[in-house]
Structures are given as C-alpha cells and as structure tokens.
Design an enzyme around this catalytic site. Structure first.
Site, PDB file in Angstrom:
ATOM      1  N   SER A  69      11.528 -46.981  -6.455  1.00 46.85           N
ATOM      2  CA  SER A  69      11.874 -47.270  -7.848  1.00 46.85           C
ATOM      3  C   SER A  69      11.948 -48.782  -8.088  1.00 46.85           C
ATOM      4  CB  SER A  69      13.192 -46.563  -8.195  1.00 46.85           C
ATOM      5  OG  SER A  69      13.437 -46.631  -9.576  1.00 46.85           O
TER       6      SER A  69
ATOM      7  N   ASP B 147       6.517 -37.598 -12.359  1.00 40.52           N
ATOM      8  CA  ASP B 147       7.327 -38.772 -12.701  1.00 40.52           C
ATOM      9  C   ASP B 147       6.885 -39.323 -14.057  1.00 40.52           C
ATOM     10  OD1 ASP B 147       8.659 -41.240 -12.785  1.00 40.52           O
ATOM     11  OD2 ASP B 147       8.327 -41.664 -10.660  1.00 40.52           O
TER      12      ASP B 147
ATOM     13  N   HIS C 272      10.885 -38.551 -11.166  1.00 43.63           N
ATOM     14  CA  HIS C 272      11.126 -39.843 -10.530  1.00 43.63           C
ATOM     15  C   HIS C 272      12.111 -39.750  -9.361  1.00 43.63           C
ATOM     16  CE1 HIS C 272      11.297 -44.114 -10.110  1.00 43.63           C
ATOM     17  NE2 HIS C 272      12.593 -44.134 -10.300  1.00 43.63           N
TER      18      HIS C 272
END
Lengths: 364, 364
Positions: free
Chosen positions: B129, B295, B328
C-alpha cells in the site's frame, strides 16, 4: 419510524405529447433519487430537463408519438408529498414524522396517477437507477398495467456495497450538527453533511476510469489555490466541489434520508419469497435491461440478474451491456450510446403492436 | 504549508532476527498509512502484529534467516516524529506547524535508519500500500541501496479516484467542529470525522464482491436495533461501525491528514520528468509486483504500470495478479494466497545469491 397513513398526499408530474383516444400510448417514467418530474423542456417550461435529448419530439422516447408522464417520487421535495411538506393533520412540516417510506409506496402513487388519466395499460414503464427499482415495484404490485418495461442501470434489490455507501451518506448528514435531528430551518439545513454526501455520491456515480481520463493528476491553477493546509489542490477535488455546491440548497436533507433508506430496503424477493418469484410477478410482454460495465453502484451483474429473472413465461427480454466509462451516470451523459438502444426498444415495440393489430409481417 | 526542517526527529522501528556479519541479510519494511512498526509479535512484544503470519520464524519473510526492520513512517503517531509530537524548538505539539510531508521524506528516514545499522545494501525492500510508494521513493532517491524490491498493492503515483476518496476522508475530519483547525486536545479530537473517514476507507479497502458474499442483505438482530430512524439495520453497516470504533482513538487526526495528503502528492514521474525515467532510477536486481484484481484503491492496472516501468535494463521483474476478493486489504487477510508468493520471492533470491556466491547450479 413506523408505517403510517398520509392524509391527502399530492403528486407532482409533468406530461409531454397527447394521450390518444384508446389511451394506449402512455409511457410512465420513474426517476432516480434526486431529479424532479421535469425530464425534458417544453414550451410551458423551457428549462433543461434531467433527460433532455432522450425525451422529446423525435427523441428516443418520442413525445410526438407517446404521451409521456414523469412523476416526482413520493418522499421527494419537488411537489410530491414528502418530509419537507406540510402535514395537513398538524399544520406543520412532516420532517421525521413522515412515515417509513418504501419503494413500493412510490410505485403505488404511480398507479394512482395513471388511474387519474383513465389509463388501463401503459405502453411502457421506464426507470433509470432508483426509478428502475420503483418501476419494478410498480409492475410487481400491479400486474398487467404495462405492455413493456425499460430498466436502466437499476437492480432487483440493494446489495451491501451500495447499502454501505448510502449509509455513509446518511451519516454525513445526520452527524452534521445543523441537521438537528431533522428540525433544521428548511431553507438552510445540514450544508456540510449534504456536501459530503453529494461528493461521495459523485464518486460512485462516475468511474475511476473516467476520472483518470478526465482529470489525471491535473492541479488547479495557482490563483485558485487558497493556501490553506489540505485545501483543494487537484482538479478532481475541484470537480467534486462544484457538484456539491450545485446540489446543496436544491434538495431537502430529510427527503434525501428517506429516499436513500427506501433504496436500501428494496428487495424484489420480498414479493413471493424469492427473487425468481418476485420477478415472475412482473407481467409485461417485453423488457429491456440496459446496464453499464463501469457502474459500481448498480453493477452489471445486477442487470444480468434482472434480465435472467424476467426471462420467464415467454416474455421477450433483451439485456444490453454498454461499454460506457461514465459509470452509473452514463444514462445521463453518454447519449450517443443510450439513444440508439432506447430508440430501438420503442421502435421494436411499435412494430410489434402494429403486427398484432394488423396481422402484417414486419421487419426491422 | 511550507517545506521545513525538523529538529532532532525520532524514528520508531522494530527488528526481528539477527543482522549477519556481512550485514547483507536485512529486509526493510515500510508500512501502509495507519500501522505501527509492530509488524509481528516477538518475545519482547507478544501483541499480534499487523502482518502476523507473514513476518516471523519460518514465515514468508523468515526472521530465522533475515534481519527484518519495520519502520513507523515519518508523520505517523506511533513513536516516529509527526504532527502529534512535541516540537523541541517550541516545546509544543507540532499539529499544523509540522512541515508539508512528502512520501520522499519518509523514504529518507528509512535511509538514515539503515545507515545507523551500518547496512550498505539491503537484501530486500518491502512495501504494501502506501509502504510500496515509500519503498519506491526510497529506491529512487538512494540507488543501489537494495538487492530487490517487493511491492504489494501499491502504485507509482496517486490517481484521481484515490485522490478524491482521500480528499473526502480529510474533509470529513476537517469539517468536524471538534477538529478545530488541528488544535483539539490530543486524547480526544474529531471523533465523528475520523469515524466517517475510517468507514469510507473500509469500503475501498475491501470489495463489493466480498461484501455480497459476507453480508448479503443480512439484518442485525432485533435486540441490537435502537429504533432510531435511519439507525443501523444491515450487517454491513454494523461491520463498518465496528471498524470505525476500533480506529478512532488509536490514530491521531492531524497525522492522518498529513499522511493522506502525502499519498496524493506522490508521483514517481517527478523524479526525472516521466514515469519511465523515475522508475528507471530504481536500481535493484529483482522486483516483484503483487496486485489484486478486486482492489479499487490501488487498481491492478497500476501494478502492471509499475511492473512495466521497472522491467528495464535487465532487471528480473515478476508481476503477480492474485484473484483475492478482499480488495486492497487482501495482503492482510488472504494469507493463503499471499504467503506462497512472498515465500517464492525470497527463496528465489536466496537461491540466486547462493548461485552467484558459489557458482553452483540451482533449481527451484
């Protein structure tokens, strides 16, 4: 919030075109959450409508040929009775005394409306977004009330991602101190919460793909920057800001809460115990389901679900998947893709009726 | 908000395993926006870490073999200097006097940290991330500092959908009256805004598909319902509520604003004038880019973009697209899919080094 009874509800609608003698050329349009009944301009009201270019003379929904009715939803704030209306029993605004609202209730008002015109059977029932849910609730509750059904970017039931999103939108409104549990002065209201709710809406009405293409990493010009920390810096932020400003002041916060919640509660499966049973109650000859691949609010698999559920008992069902990149809002902006498909839907039906009436062979 | 200088910044980190004599077995992990340096439990701190099961003895990132360092980001609130820290110059909390923060600054702190261990070259730099952006900024600014790069669900630049989302999250915080332009009592703060920001986050950290599967249209039990209008009714709303409650009080609002904005500002193209030029500055032998199809925050096309940009000059680049449905956050929860891929990444590199050192043939 309990079910209740409304005293003397009012329904706001607009019509275009002429109802013919047999009263079989009427098209009823249910709207999405926020629009009024003003779908398109007319000599009486030249303001641009929310579906300008789709409804009108020689348009896809041709007002030279059809008597088109568009109804403002029950619970809204553009003329039809809703939380911002005066309760005749108390002389005060309903606000949160408005009874619990269901999509089915909006459909019932639609039925009363066509009765008032003496219409036994509509030529077609049309609904985009929430309007598609309303059209479905209308057709399930009143069988044989419409020859055909055109559903656009809608759904047979609310799914958790959309429920979560709307729940958050409502929370931004309800946590704004200016909401005051619904008691705000009607001209003002929870502006900060409504702005956030609208911005969040715009993010899911469009698509990431469109944002990439349209805004990229473009910054706003230096003279538009305020210098505040965390101020608006990127064009995409400025776009959301502009949409929020336009929305706030034009829609009542309590009405928004009621309509938003009504969408969450809608589930065609509640009519008969399963989605199949519910959709089987829809009694039309033809249905067209249009959906858009980039829609994250009413995703394409929900259009397919609708199409499969309606495709029983010899109905003619068409499922159209459009490659528009503007997401859920595509039906309002990607006219070049939607126009021919909607035109085709109405032409095909006209030709079919012609065949039925005159027993002639026809071809498209 | 201007660039500035920090006096005596502090960096919080944790390590696991032993640095070998050659100091070539170190792995540096940069974190996402909200985690601390506590990636995994240890005898010293048995609390469950944010990447428990991935980092540890005999785990995918094997602390028997590697000296693993995880760093709390600059601007965060878990030990490293950030807006909630005391400014030694004034004796007061920085709050909004903290200088403008960039992802590059966090990368610079990472460099200082490895210098303090006398590490010339890392075995690997890992970032999921925001941590992937930080790792990239670190590798671009300090060439030849790492043998390899493992990027997970990250991006070479922020795109407008993610920017818009983070902008909205910041707006929910900034419009909460309790924020008070950053001057809130540090133990309290804008709870309502932080709750909304976290809920909005959770919607984009997961996926609609997972929500469908996990919650469907499940309602909460009657005894949990409050009877308030627009109260929590569906399980998905209750899930968001639980996550929001857990987050609020554990993260400082001003730190959140700074880190969130830093992500928007990140663009590898600023290093050399184009994305290609920026990514070409990354000097590693091997890179693996792992992404997840579902995601919506760091979409899979951004992982592909990274892979293509890094695949120059004879580097060995692997792009892995996983079919996880948890969006995600998959790298935190879909361990069964991530574990073997990360294990493979480290094993392959170990074998490669073995080959280089001993000139032996190896096979996986």
């Amino acid at each position: 919030m309990q079910r209740g009874v409304l005293t003397d509800p009012v329904v706001a609608y607009e019509t275009w075109g002429e109802l013919n003698e047999k009263r079989d050329n009427a098209v009823l349009i249910f709207t999405g959450l926020s629009p009024s009944a003003h779908a398109t301009s007319s000599p009486d009201d030249p303001a641009t409508g929310w579906w300008e270019g789709i409804v009108g003379p020689d348009c896809a929904i041709d007002t030279n040929r059809f008597f088109v009715i568009c109804m403002n939803s029950l619970g809204s704030c553009f003329g039809t009775t809703g939380p911002a209306s005066i309760n005749p029993d108390s002389g005060k605004h309903y606000r949160l005394d408005f009874p619990a609202l269901h999509i089915e209730d909006i459909g019932k008002v639609g039925y009363e409306l066509i009765q008032s015109f003496g219409i036994k059977k509509l030529f077609s029932t049309v609904g985009p977004s929430m309007g598609g849910m309303t059209a479905l609730a209308f057709l399930i509750q009143f069988p044989d009330v419409s020859e055909s059904f055109l559903s656009i970017s809608s759904a047979a039931r609310a799914l958790p991602f959309a429920i979560a999103l709307r729940s958050l939108q409502r929370e931004t409104i309800r946590t704004d101190p200016a909401w005051g549990k619904g008691s705000y002065p009607l001209a003002e209201g929870p502006i900060i919460g409504m702005r956030l709710a609208r911005k969040l809406g715009m993010m899911t009405y469009r698509s990431a793909q469109e944002f990439d293409k349209r805004f990229g990493r473009e910054r706003i010009s230096e003279e538009r920057q305020t210098g505040d920390p965390f101020c608006i810096d990127f064009e995409v932020e400025s776009y959301l800001e502009a949409h929020a400003s336009k929305f706030v002041g034009s829609f009542d916060a309590n009405c928004y809460l009621y309509l938003s919640r009504a969408m969450d509660l809608f589930d065609a499966a509640e009519h008969g115990g399963s989605l199949e049973a519910g959709l089987a109650r829809v009694c039309v000859d033809r249905a067209m389901l249009i959906g858009v691949e980039s829609d994250i609010l009413f995703p394409i698999h929900q259009q397919r679900e609708l199409a499969e559920g309606l495709d029983v008992g010899g109905r003619q069902v068409e499922f159209i998947e459009l490659p528009s990149i503007q997401g859920h809002d595509s039906f309002l902006v990607d006219m070049d893709r939607f126009r021919p498909v909607i035109t085709h839907f109405f032409n095909q039906q006209v030709l079919k009726l012609y065949k039925k009436d005159r027993d002639k062979v026809w071809q498209i």
